[in-house]
Scaffold this active site. Structure first.
Site, PDB file in Angstrom:
ATOM      1  N   LYS A 119     -29.202 -24.819   1.936  1.00 47.52           N
ATOM      2  CA  LYS A 119     -29.015 -26.040   1.149  1.00 47.52           C
ATOM      3  C   LYS A 119     -28.238 -25.752  -0.125  1.00 47.52           C
ATOM      4  O   LYS A 119     -27.319 -26.493  -0.496  1.00 47.52           O
ATOM      5  CB  LYS A 119     -30.364 -26.667   0.801  1.00 47.52           C
ATOM      6  N   ASP A 137     -31.677 -31.978   1.684  1.00 41.37           N
ATOM      7  CA  ASP A 137     -32.833 -31.715   0.833  1.00 41.37           C
ATOM      8  C   ASP A 137     -33.939 -32.690   1.220  1.00 41.37           C
ATOM      9  O   ASP A 137     -33.845 -33.390   2.230  1.00 41.37           O
ATOM     10  CB  ASP A 137     -32.464 -31.828  -0.651  1.00 41.37           C
TER      11      ASP A 137
END
Length: 211
Positions: A119, A137
């Protein structure tokens, strides 16, 4: 599904036409560190902390030399400050010693640094280099599942893959930020604002506690 995707795109473009990253930064390493620090906390709190951190240690060399104990004091408001202080030190040391104080563009090099996961790599490349990426996320995961774009049982890797298939490559970064802001301020984890949401009709997870 194609109509659903178009409906989501059109609504988010009208609601959030110019999405933005809410982390404050002025350099590549400041952004990378801010993203790492944002785990399990808010961007607002990260900005408060990094303002102090980067004013006191205003270069990678100084960050590398900063006492861990002092970093822990500064980072305490973020939670997990022992681990995050070590990440700040290790990232700074790696950038200075291995990459001439420049954050590399290569995914493999970025992902090999302490505290830097998939991420973080996606957010960094998207925001700093405008590289097409679709970071997943907690907000992106929640929104994509509620809107029926992915399965409830899908993990973040599968979600990323599916979203990249559904949305145009040139819009990945923009759509990612729209999902984040939509999830943060509208489709919240607790008490989502369903009554004023233009996507309520296609939402598969209407909440009884909506306001």
């Amino acid at each position: 599904m194609k109509n659903r995707v178009s409906f989501v795109e059109n609504y988010l473009d009208s609601l959030i036409p110019n999405p933005w990253c809410e982390l404050n930064f002025t350099t590549d390493y400041e952004l990378l560190i801010a993203i790492v620090l944002s785990a399990q906390t808010t961007d607002k709190r990260v900005n408060q902390v990094t303002k102090v951190l980067f004013e006191k240690y205003n270069s990678l060399d100084l960050l590398k030399q900063a006492p861990i104990a002092d970093l822990e004091i500064i980072l305490r408001p973020l939670g997990s400050y022992h681990k995050k202080a070590q990440y700040v030190h290790d990232i700074s040391e790696t950038l200075v010693d291995k990459y001439n104080s420049k954050v590399p563009k290569e995914r493999s090099k970025l992902g090999s640094m302490p505290g830097v996961g998939r991420k973080t790599v996606n957010v960094f490349l998207s925001e700093y280099y405008n590289y097409p990426a679709f970071a997943v996320d907690t907000h992106v995961e929640r929104v994509s599942k509620r809107l029926g774009l992915v399965k409830e049982t899908d993990n973040v890797i599968t979600i990323e893959s599916k979203l990249k298939q559904k949305f145009k490559r040139e819009n990945w970064s923009k759509t990612h930020k729209q999902f984040v802001l939509f999830g943060r301020y509208h489709c919240k984890a607790v008490k989502p604002d369903c009554t004023s949401c233009g996507l309520a009709n296609i939402c598969t997870k209407k909440r009884n506690d909506s306001v």
